[in-house]
Design a protein around this motif. Structure first.
Motif, PDB file in Angstrom:
ATOM      1  N   SER A   1       9.370   8.449 -50.584  1.00 53.56           N
ATOM      2  CA  SER A   1       9.462   8.900 -49.194  1.00 53.56           C
ATOM      3  C   SER A   1       8.574   8.052 -48.298  1.00 53.56           C
ATOM      4  O   SER A   1       8.946   7.729 -47.157  1.00 53.56           O
ATOM      5  N   TRP A   2       7.391   7.658 -48.805  1.00 56.84           N
ATOM      6  CA  TRP A   2       6.489   6.814 -48.017  1.00 56.84           C
ATOM      7  C   TRP A   2       7.147   5.467 -47.723  1.00 56.84           C
ATOM      8  O   TRP A   2       7.107   4.968 -46.602  1.00 56.84           O
ATOM      9  N   VAL A   3       7.775   4.884 -48.755  1.00 55.49           N
ATOM     10  CA  VAL A   3       8.445   3.592 -48.573  1.00 55.49           C
ATOM     11  C   VAL A   3       9.582   3.718 -47.564  1.00 55.49           C
ATOM     12  O   VAL A   3       9.734   2.883 -46.664  1.00 55.49           O
ATOM     13  N   LEU A   4      10.389   4.785 -47.692  1.00 57.29           N
ATOM     14  CA  LEU A   4      11.520   4.966 -46.785  1.00 57.29           C
ATOM     15  C   LEU A   4      11.059   5.106 -45.338  1.00 57.29           C
ATOM     16  O   LEU A   4      11.577   4.447 -44.428  1.00 57.29           O
ATOM     17  N   VAL A   5      10.081   5.971 -45.119  1.00 61.36           N
ATOM     18  CA  VAL A   5       9.629   6.240 -43.747  1.00 61.36           C
ATOM     19  C   VAL A   5       8.985   5.007 -43.140  1.00 61.36           C
ATOM     20  O   VAL A   5       9.278   4.618 -42.000  1.00 61.36           O
ATOM     21  N   ARG A   6       8.071   4.358 -43.906  1.00 63.79           N
ATOM     22  CA  ARG A   6       7.374   3.191 -43.357  1.00 63.79           C
ATOM     23  C   ARG A   6       8.310   2.000 -43.184  1.00 63.79           C
ATOM     24  O   ARG A   6       8.084   1.149 -42.317  1.00 63.79           O
ATOM     25  N   ALA A   7       9.366   1.917 -44.002  1.00 64.06           N
ATOM     26  CA  ALA A   7      10.288   0.789 -43.888  1.00 64.06           C
ATOM     27  C   ALA A   7      11.262   0.954 -42.733  1.00 64.06           C
ATOM     28  O   ALA A   7      11.633  -0.018 -42.067  1.00 64.06           O
ATOM     29  N   LEU A   8      11.684   2.191 -42.461  1.00 64.05           N
ATOM     30  CA  LEU A   8      12.750   2.414 -41.488  1.00 64.05           C
ATOM     31  C   LEU A   8      12.251   2.755 -40.090  1.00 64.05           C
ATOM     32  O   LEU A   8      12.991   2.614 -39.121  1.00 64.05           O
ATOM     33  N   TYR A   9      10.993   3.231 -39.971  1.00 65.31           N
ATOM     34  CA  TYR A   9      10.522   3.730 -38.677  1.00 65.31           C
ATOM     35  C   TYR A   9       9.116   3.233 -38.365  1.00 65.31           C
ATOM     36  O   TYR A   9       8.349   2.877 -39.264  1.00 65.31           O
ATOM     37  N   ARG A  10       8.808   3.232 -37.088  1.00 61.44           N
ATOM     38  CA  ARG A  10       7.427   3.082 -36.635  1.00 61.44           C
ATOM     39  C   ARG A  10       7.017   4.445 -36.095  1.00 61.44           C
ATOM     40  O   ARG A  10       7.407   4.843 -35.000  1.00 61.44           O
ATOM     41  N   LEU A  11       6.231   5.128 -36.901  1.00 59.59           N
ATOM     42  CA  LEU A  11       5.969   6.550 -36.684  1.00 59.59           C
ATOM     43  C   LEU A  11       4.656   6.764 -35.946  1.00 59.59           C
ATOM     44  O   LEU A  11       3.636   6.149 -36.255  1.00 59.59           O
ATOM     45  N   ARG A  12       4.703   7.684 -34.967  1.00 55.60           N
ATOM     46  CA  ARG A  12       3.496   8.069 -34.235  1.00 55.60           C
ATOM     47  C   ARG A  12       3.442   9.594 -34.168  1.00 55.60           C
ATOM     48  O   ARG A  12       4.458  10.241 -33.875  1.00 55.60           O
ATOM     49  N   ALA A  13       2.272  10.164 -34.488  1.00 57.46           N
ATOM     50  CA  ALA A  13       2.113  11.621 -34.473  1.00 57.46           C
ATOM     51  C   ALA A  13       1.142  12.029 -33.376  1.00 57.46           C
ATOM     52  O   ALA A  13       0.134  11.363 -33.135  1.00 57.46           O
ATOM     53  N   LYS A  14       1.467  13.141 -32.700  1.00 58.65           N
ATOM     54  CA  LYS A  14       0.602  13.680 -31.649  1.00 58.65           C
ATOM     55  C   LYS A  14       0.385  15.173 -31.892  1.00 58.65           C
ATOM     56  O   LYS A  14       1.335  15.911 -32.146  1.00 58.65           O
ATOM     57  N   GLY A  15      -0.857  15.588 -31.832  1.00 57.22           N
ATOM     58  CA  GLY A  15      -1.173  17.014 -31.909  1.00 57.22           C
ATOM     59  C   GLY A  15      -1.179  17.595 -33.310  1.00 57.22           C
ATOM     60  O   GLY A  15      -1.500  18.770 -33.488  1.00 57.22           O
ATOM     61  N   ILE A  16      -0.850  16.796 -34.320  1.00 56.15           N
ATOM     62  CA  ILE A  16      -0.808  17.314 -35.692  1.00 56.15           C
ATOM     63  C   ILE A  16      -2.199  17.740 -36.133  1.00 56.15           C
ATOM     64  O   ILE A  16      -2.403  18.824 -36.685  1.00 56.15           O
ATOM     65  N   GLU A  17      -3.182  16.853 -35.914  1.00 51.00           N
ATOM     66  CA  GLU A  17      -4.540  17.122 -36.373  1.00 51.00           C
ATOM     67  C   GLU A  17      -5.108  18.375 -35.707  1.00 51.00           C
ATOM     68  O   GLU A  17      -5.843  19.144 -36.332  1.00 51.00           O
ATOM     69  N   GLN A  18      -4.758  18.577 -34.430  1.00 50.28           N
ATOM     70  CA  GLN A  18      -5.342  19.694 -33.688  1.00 50.28           C
ATOM     71  C   GLN A  18      -4.648  21.024 -33.961  1.00 50.28           C
ATOM     72  O   GLN A  18      -5.296  22.078 -33.948  1.00 50.28           O
ATOM     73  N   HIS A  19      -3.340  20.996 -34.229  1.00 47.51           N
ATOM     74  CA  HIS A  19      -2.580  22.251 -34.199  1.00 47.51           C
ATOM     75  C   HIS A  19      -2.034  22.722 -35.547  1.00 47.51           C
ATOM     76  O   HIS A  19      -1.751  23.907 -35.697  1.00 47.51           O
TER      77      HIS A  19
END
Length: 656
Positions: A455-473
């Motif tokens: 899953s890590w390979v798939l996500v990192r290969a196909l997308y440029r992912l950015r997360a917001k608010g995950i750490e806080q909420h």
């Protein structure tokens, strides 16, 4: 001194009980500016540095005295055994003490012990007495045994879950570089000080011990994991009990095994490096240090890169990458130089001018780099999934097992060369093959490792992912329901890659049954669901599994639309989420709901916009920018499907 160290300095702050109250560090390097981490990091690094200055200074003294080959051989055979013996004898007691005592107090006690031990060692240097130095070496091993359980069990208390990987990476980097620089400094003391070598060695190790104790007094108070624990002073049954604690959870058990295997591989490699540098690389004494430096630098860099590669989550998908990367570079090290060197006495610069030298250098760096990828996520997983009141004892059990693997590695390397007549490159070849086989065995037992890797390979290969608010909420612990819009077949993997904790996803059974992806979803413990018309039995089973997961304190992810969007717009949320929350409320355990939104997924691959090949536009949509946005948790007892839908629409950026 002992009485003073047992008191908490009145100016020392206390680490908050809740991770939400901890300061925020935007990256692992930000931790080095915060008191909750920096003093501990410095104490750990100073301790590793001083241990290696001391051990290398003993070797320096033997050469300075012109000791016989028998005396040098006696030290070379006795020193590792003397240092490792306390881990077998005292780890059981150390784990219990680390669980029972407030952690900053225990660190001050162990650093005070270090001052006393290094004072004895200084007397040994002054009298030029090898027996006194070996006694101090045993005491150093005992002090390291007591500090070991605190070293890793303190991190989950002072770091947020999303900081665990970065914090462990810093600790591993600091340890690797401290060991290397300590060996260099210790080896130079008698050469630089000349006739004053014994005085310089004694003064240096005492000064480092005092510095460690002074820095330890700046570590904030961290509460004990189990202050009411009754200590069992019998080490044998308690050691067995700690090993059983470490094996209670399958993923933790195999992470512990993986860390011990890391020590096995590292011991085989580093124990062979001195002879390898001389016989097969044709080097002088400095070339061994250079080879060790390459390995240590690689390990430090790999450890630091783990946070970036993992997206600030405990990403065990890096573990298979690390394991197979180590095997590949060890294998190439065998092919790079299978025979004896044609030259001798080469310094570092002379060696680098030789044919094939840069390939060997890159292999040593590569082995260390992937070793960092391998071990850092394992430590983070052990810390994140072990109950807080058992963690110190689990780490102590890990140290016992590590010691056994280190001894086994030393004996295996010796037997391979003496009994089987293997050359050092042949030992490397056997190690590469054995490392691959052990990795495959571990990953077959715990498919979660390999599943996360895919899953890590798939996500990192196909997308440029950015997360917001995950750490806080997203809560650090306890149950919660994550509710998100549904855009593509990759949504669950995207959310899993963004969330520090494991998530049990509820997904439409047809998506669950997609070939290849089914294997990943099944081992991620996803929950397939169908409508009442399609399969009422599966629907009821899904509700029961969701309820059980929340009761166990897990995160459950759900897509309340009930289907993929066909036009890029959100559909209405179905009432199934209200039924889930109602069941929890009736059972007396209401759970918070965290609204989440996916942005940019419709314009990426694997959404229904790609239903015909002509719409795919791969060059533009490959590695698309996507975002995961989380909002503040909602009271589950007051959530309605319509109200939650509005929250997610707002996070998604829909116009009111």
């Amino acid at each position: 001194m002992a009485q003073d160290t047992a008191e908490t300095p009145p100016h020392a702050p206390e680490i908050p009980d809740s991770h939400a109250d901890l300061p925020v560090a935007r990256s692992q390097f930000g931790l080095l500016r915060q008191r909750r981490f920096l003093p501990f990091f410095l104490v750990q690094s100073l301790g590793a540095f001083n241990d290696n200055v001391y051990r290398q200074a003993i070797i320096g003294m033997l050469f300075w005295l012109g000791a016989s080959s028998d005396d040098k051989a006696l030290y070379a055979s006795l020193a590792p055994a003397i240092f490792i013996l306390p881990y077998f004898l005292f780890s059981a007691i150390a784990g219990q003490v680390a669980e029972k005592l407030e952690k900053s107090r225990l660190i001050r006690i162990t650093t005070a012990m270090e001052i006393a031990i290094m004072s004895i060692a200084a007397i040994g240097f002054w009298l030029q007495s090898l027996p006194i130095l070996l006694v101090a070496l045993f005491c150093t091993g005992m002090q390291s045994t007591l500090f070991g359980p605190v070293k890793y069990s303190i991190l989950p208390s002072v770091l947020r879950p999303e900081e665990l990987t970065g914090g462990n990476g810093l600790v591993e980097m600091g340890t690797s570089l401290s060991i290397l620089t300590g060996m260099i400094v210790g080896g130079l003391l008698f050469k630089l000080a000349g006739a004053h070598g014994p005085l310089a060695a004694g003064a240096t190790i005492i000064a480092l011990a005092v510095a460690g104790n002074l820095v330890s007094r700046m570590i904030p108070r961290v509460d004990a994991g189990a202050p009411g624990l009754k200590i069992n002073w019998n080490p044998i049954p308690e050691s067995l009990h700690m090993l059983r604690l470490a094996r209670r959870q399958l993923a933790v058990r195999n992470s512990v095994l993986g860390v011990s295997w890391f020590w096995f591989v590292g011991t085989v490699l580093t124990s062979q490096l001195p002879a390898y540098a001389e016989v097969h690389l044709g080097g002088d004494a400095t070339l061994y240090i250079f080879a060790l430096a390459l390995f240590s630098i690689g390990t430090g860099v790999g450890s630091l890169l783990c946070e970036k590669l993992s997206g600030r989550t405990v990403e065990i998908g890096l573990v298979p990458l690390g394991a197979f990367g180590m095997s590949a570079f060890i294998l190439d090290l065998y092919f790079a130089r299978t025979g004896v060197a044609g030259a001798s006495g080469l310094g570092v610069l002379d060696f680098l001018r030789e044919d094939g030298s840069w390939r060997i250098a890159m292999d040593l760096v590569g082995i260390g780099l992937f070793a960092g990828f391998f071990v850092v996520p394992l430590f983070a997983l052990i810390q994140s999934r072990t109950p807080r009141d058992e963690l110190s004892r689990v780490i102590a059990g890990l140290n016992i097992q590590n010691s056994g693997f280190i001894v086994l590695a030393a004996l295996s390397g010796l037997a391979a060369q003496k009994a089987l007549g293997w050359s050092i490159p042949q030992v490397f070849l056997a190690l590469a093959i054995l490392n691959t086989l052990v990795a495959l065995w571990i990953f077959s037992i715990v498919p979660e490792f390999l599943m996360r890797f895919l899953s890590w390979v798939l996500v990192r290969a196909l997308y440029r992912l950015r997360a917001k608010g995950i750490e806080q909420h997203v809560p650090d612990e306890g149950p919660a329901l994550l509710a998100c819009n549904h855009v593509s077949y990759m949504d669950a993997l995207i959310l899993a890659a963004s969330t520090p904790r494991p998530v049990r996803f509820v997904m439409y059974y047809r998506i669950f049954n997609i070939p290849v992806m089914r294997w990943i979803f099944r081992h991620a413990k996803a929950i397939p669901i169908a409508s009442a018309k399609e399969d009422p039995v599966l629907l009821q089973k899904a509700y029961d599994e969701i309820d059980a997961a929340l009761a166990e304190g897990e995160l459950v992810g759900i897509f309340p639309e009930g289907r993929l969007t066909s036009d890029g717009r959100m559909g209405p949320f179905k009432a199934g989420i209200e039924r889930i929350l109602e069941r929890s409320a009736i059972a007396g355990r209401p759970v918070p709901v965290v609204p989440m939104a996916l942005r940019g997924m419709w314009a990426s691959m694997w959404s229904r916009r790609d239903s015909r090949l002509g719409r795919m536009r791969v060059p533009r949509r490959f590695r698309a920018h996507v975002e995961v946005v989380a909002g503040p948790p909602l009271d589950g007892s007051a959530v309605t499907a319509a109200g939650l839908e509005q929250q997610v629409r707002a996070l998604r950026g829909d116009a009111a």
